[in-house]
Design a protein around this motif. Structure first.
Motif, mmCIF file in Angstrom:
data_model
loop_
_atom_site.group_PDB
_atom_site.id
_atom_site.type_symbol
_atom_site.label_atom_id
_atom_site.label_comp_id
_atom_site.label_asym_id
_atom_site.label_seq_id
_atom_site.Cartn_x
_atom_site.Cartn_y
_atom_site.Cartn_z
ATOM 1 N N GLU A 13 0.825 -1.211 0.000
ATOM 2 C CA GLU A 13 0.000 0.000 0.000
ATOM 3 C C GLU A 13 0.857 1.256 0.000
ATOM 4 O O GLU A 13 0.518 2.243 -0.673
ATOM 5 N N ASP A 14 1.967 1.226 0.725
ATOM 6 C CA ASP A 14 2.848 2.390 0.753
ATOM 7 C C ASP A 14 3.376 2.709 -0.638
ATOM 8 O O ASP A 14 3.673 3.866 -0.955
ATOM 9 N N THR A 15 3.517 1.670 -1.471
ATOM 10 C CA THR A 15 4.036 1.858 -2.827
ATOM 11 C C THR A 15 2.938 2.225 -3.819
ATOM 12 O O THR A 15 3.137 3.080 -4.686
ATOM 13 N N LEU A 16 1.762 1.610 -3.690
ATOM 14 C CA LEU A 16 0.725 1.750 -4.715
ATOM 15 C C LEU A 16 -0.359 2.770 -4.388
ATOM 16 O O LEU A 16 -0.863 3.454 -5.281
ATOM 17 N N CYS A 17 -0.751 2.868 -3.127
ATOM 18 C CA CYS A 17 -1.896 3.723 -2.784
ATOM 19 C C CYS A 17 -1.703 5.194 -3.155
ATOM 20 O O CYS A 17 -2.661 5.841 -3.588
ATOM 21 N N PRO A 18 -0.500 5.753 -3.037
ATOM 22 C CA PRO A 18 -0.344 7.155 -3.452
ATOM 23 C C PRO A 18 -0.642 7.383 -4.930
ATOM 24 O O PRO A 18 -0.845 8.528 -5.341
ATOM 25 N N PHE A 19 -0.678 6.317 -5.716
ATOM 26 C CA PHE A 19 -0.933 6.445 -7.148
ATOM 27 C C PHE A 19 -2.350 6.003 -7.523
ATOM 28 O O PHE A 19 -2.642 5.766 -8.694
ATOM 29 N N GLY A 20 -3.231 5.879 -6.541
ATOM 30 C CA GLY A 20 -4.627 5.603 -6.839
ATOM 31 C C GLY A 20 -4.994 4.136 -6.928
ATOM 32 O O GLY A 20 -5.976 3.785 -7.588
ATOM 33 N N PHE A 21 -4.248 3.276 -6.255
ATOM 34 C CA PHE A 21 -4.558 1.846 -6.246
ATOM 35 C C PHE A 21 -4.988 1.422 -4.847
ATOM 36 O O PHE A 21 -4.617 2.041 -3.842
ATOM 37 N N GLU A 22 -5.753 0.337 -4.777
ATOM 38 C CA GLU A 22 -6.070 -0.328 -3.520
ATOM 39 C C GLU A 22 -5.687 -1.798 -3.644
ATOM 40 O O GLU A 22 -5.718 -2.359 -4.747
ATOM 41 N N VAL A 23 -5.315 -2.428 -2.516
ATOM 42 C CA VAL A 23 -4.885 -3.830 -2.545
ATOM 43 C C VAL A 23 -5.621 -4.615 -1.467
ATOM 44 O O VAL A 23 -5.896 -4.092 -0.374
ATOM 45 N N TYR A 24 -5.932 -5.883 -1.803
ATOM 46 C CA TYR A 24 -6.649 -6.759 -0.884
ATOM 47 C C TYR A 24 -6.039 -8.152 -0.951
ATOM 48 O O TYR A 24 -5.874 -8.714 -2.048
ATOM 49 N N PRO A 25 -5.672 -8.741 0.200
ATOM 50 C CA PRO A 25 -5.023 -10.066 0.187
ATOM 51 C C PRO A 25 -6.041 -11.188 -0.017
ATOM 52 O O PRO A 25 -7.210 -11.077 0.360
ATOM 53 N N PHE A 26 -5.569 -12.278 -0.641
ATOM 54 C CA PHE A 26 -6.383 -13.487 -0.780
ATOM 55 C C PHE A 26 -5.463 -14.681 -0.983
ATOM 56 O O PHE A 26 -4.260 -14.518 -1.240
ATOM 57 N N GLN A 27 -6.024 -15.870 -0.858
ATOM 58 C CA GLN A 27 -5.283 -17.096 -1.121
ATOM 59 C C GLN A 27 -5.560 -17.564 -2.553
ATOM 60 O O GLN A 27 -6.680 -17.422 -3.062
ATOM 61 N N VAL A 28 -4.554 -18.148 -3.170
ATOM 62 C CA VAL A 28 -4.723 -18.652 -4.534
ATOM 63 C C VAL A 28 -5.865 -19.664 -4.603
ATOM 64 O O VAL A 28 -6.598 -19.727 -5.591
ATOM 65 N N ALA A 29 -6.053 -20.446 -3.544
ATOM 66 C CA ALA A 29 -7.126 -21.443 -3.537
ATOM 67 C C ALA A 29 -8.496 -20.796 -3.703
ATOM 68 O O ALA A 29 -9.395 -21.375 -4.332
ATOM 69 N N TRP A 30 -8.674 -19.593 -3.144
ATOM 70 C CA TRP A 30 -9.967 -18.917 -3.286
ATOM 71 C C TRP A 30 -10.242 -18.596 -4.749
ATOM 72 O O TRP A 30 -11.366 -18.722 -5.228
ATOM 73 N N TYR A 31 -9.206 -18.160 -5.442
ATOM 74 C CA TYR A 31 -9.342 -17.821 -6.865
ATOM 75 C C TYR A 31 -9.618 -19.072 -7.690
ATOM 76 O O TYR A 31 -10.543 -19.116 -8.519
ATOM 77 N N ASN A 32 -8.816 -20.121 -7.459
ATOM 78 C CA ASN A 32 -8.965 -21.346 -8.245
ATOM 79 C C ASN A 32 -10.328 -22.004 -8.029
ATOM 80 O O ASN A 32 -10.866 -22.664 -8.929
ATOM 81 N N PHE A 39 -8.063 -22.475 -16.029
ATOM 82 C CA PHE A 39 -7.698 -21.116 -15.637
ATOM 83 C C PHE A 39 -7.085 -21.052 -14.243
ATOM 84 O O PHE A 39 -6.875 -19.965 -13.708
ATOM 85 N N HIS A 40 -6.766 -22.202 -13.645
ATOM 86 C CA HIS A 40 -6.180 -22.205 -12.313
ATOM 87 C C HIS A 40 -4.761 -21.643 -12.329
ATOM 88 O O HIS A 40 -4.001 -21.843 -13.280
ATOM 89 N N LEU A 41 -4.418 -20.970 -11.258
ATOM 90 C CA LEU A 41 -3.037 -20.546 -11.069
ATOM 91 C C LEU A 41 -2.231 -21.742 -10.566
ATOM 92 O O LEU A 41 -2.641 -22.403 -9.606
ATOM 93 N N PRO A 42 -1.097 -22.064 -11.196
ATOM 94 C CA PRO A 42 -0.323 -23.263 -10.821
ATOM 95 C C PRO A 42 0.527 -23.048 -9.579
ATOM 96 O O PRO A 42 1.751 -23.156 -9.612
ATOM 97 N N LEU A 43 -0.140 -22.743 -8.468
ATOM 98 C CA LEU A 43 0.555 -22.498 -7.205
ATOM 99 C C LEU A 43 -0.188 -23.207 -6.085
ATOM 100 O O LEU A 43 -1.387 -23.475 -6.198
ATOM 101 N N PRO A 44 0.493 -23.538 -4.989
ATOM 102 C CA PRO A 44 -0.205 -24.145 -3.850
ATOM 103 C C PRO A 44 -1.358 -23.271 -3.375
ATOM 104 O O PRO A 44 -1.276 -22.035 -3.393
ATOM 105 N N GLY A 45 -2.426 -23.911 -2.921
ATOM 106 C CA GLY A 45 -3.619 -23.185 -2.513
ATOM 107 C C GLY A 45 -3.400 -22.089 -1.496
ATOM 108 O O GLY A 45 -3.963 -20.990 -1.622
ATOM 109 N N PRO A 46 -2.570 -22.309 -0.442
ATOM 110 C CA PRO A 46 -2.396 -21.263 0.581
ATOM 111 C C PRO A 46 -1.506 -20.095 0.149
ATOM 112 O O PRO A 46 -1.258 -19.188 0.951
ATOM 113 N N THR A 47 -1.001 -20.113 -1.090
ATOM 114 C CA THR A 47 -0.111 -19.041 -1.532
ATOM 115 C C THR A 47 -0.787 -17.680 -1.404
ATOM 116 O O THR A 47 -1.933 -17.496 -1.827
#
Length: 231
Positions: A13-32, A39-47
């Motif tokens: 956030e310190d890097t991106l928010c001053p330029f108009g971005f927002e960030v939110y954490p998630f696990q790759v498993a939620w996306y997959n 379309f799955h990301l080839p990474l372990p679920g808890p990544t």
């Protein structure tokens, strides 16, 4: 939210928010879980991953300055290229670092030697020593490496047996084009007509080898050793 996730989120956030971005954490498993396997990301679920959103402020704070800085360069997709630029800044701001158990950070990985044709399937892997075992020490190390690397202190994450000398520190702190002068060495002449220094022996013209394939060695252009690596 876990402390590690919160700290990383804050750094991003310190890097991106001053330029108009927002960030939110998630696990790759939620996306997959929401998409078919193709379309799955080839990474372990808890990544850990972070979703990056642009807000209305991104147009004025990030996109327009990016376009102004790149007005003489060809841009195929300005918005995507602008976002990629800022995400690249995040990667630069949170880089990993290697610490040697004996030398701390006073070392560098210079290369890898590959030996085609030599196979060792029974060679056991060597597990690296965890020489920075505590979480607090790791955070201090990463912050020192990413944000205060010029003061050299991150290199003392463990007590080193040997450090760079003051001359070596000055060498690596000097722009590459000025390093020979720092050591009192003249730049090599680029004039092909300049006379070569006299050698204390007589040189003979090479004989033509009987078997050209056997004559290939370190003098062969295709396998000559590379020049000395830079710092």
């Amino acid at each position: 939210m876990e402390l590690q996730v919160a700290e990383l989120k804050q750094k991003i956030e310190d890097t991106l928010c001053p330029f108009g971005f927002e960030v939110y954490p998630f696990q790759v498993a939620w996306y997959n879980a929401l998409l078919p396997p193709a379309f799955h990301l080839p990474l372990p679920g808890p990544t850990l991953a972070f979703l990056v959103l642009s807000t209305p402020a991104m147009f004025d704070r990030a996109l327009k300055p990016f376009l102004q800085s790149c007005h003489l360069r060809p841009l195929t997709d300005p918005v995507d290229q602008c976002v990629a630029y800022h995400l690249g800044r995040v990667r630069k701001h949170i880089s990993g670092v290697c610490i040697h158990p004996r030398y701390g950070g006073w070392f560098a990985i210079r290369g890898v030697m590959l030996l085609p044709g030599i196979e060792v399937p029974d060679l056991p892997p060597t597990k690296p020593l965890d020489c920075v075992p505590t979480r607090a020490a790791r955070i201090t190390l990463l912050e020192g490496f990413n944000f205060h690397w010029r003061d050299w202190t991150y290199r003392d994450a463990v007590t080193p047996q040997e450090r760079y000398s003051e001359e070596q520190k000055a060498y690596f702190s000097t722009p590459p084009a000025q390093r020979l002068a720092l050591l009192g060495l003249a730049q090599p002449s680029e004039d092909p007509s300049s006379a070569s220094p006299e050698l204390p022996f007589t040189t003979l013209p090479p004989k033509k080898p009987q078997n050209p394939s056997r004559a290939r060695g370190w003098l062969s252009p295709s396998i000559s050793p590379p020049a000395s690596p830079g710092p």
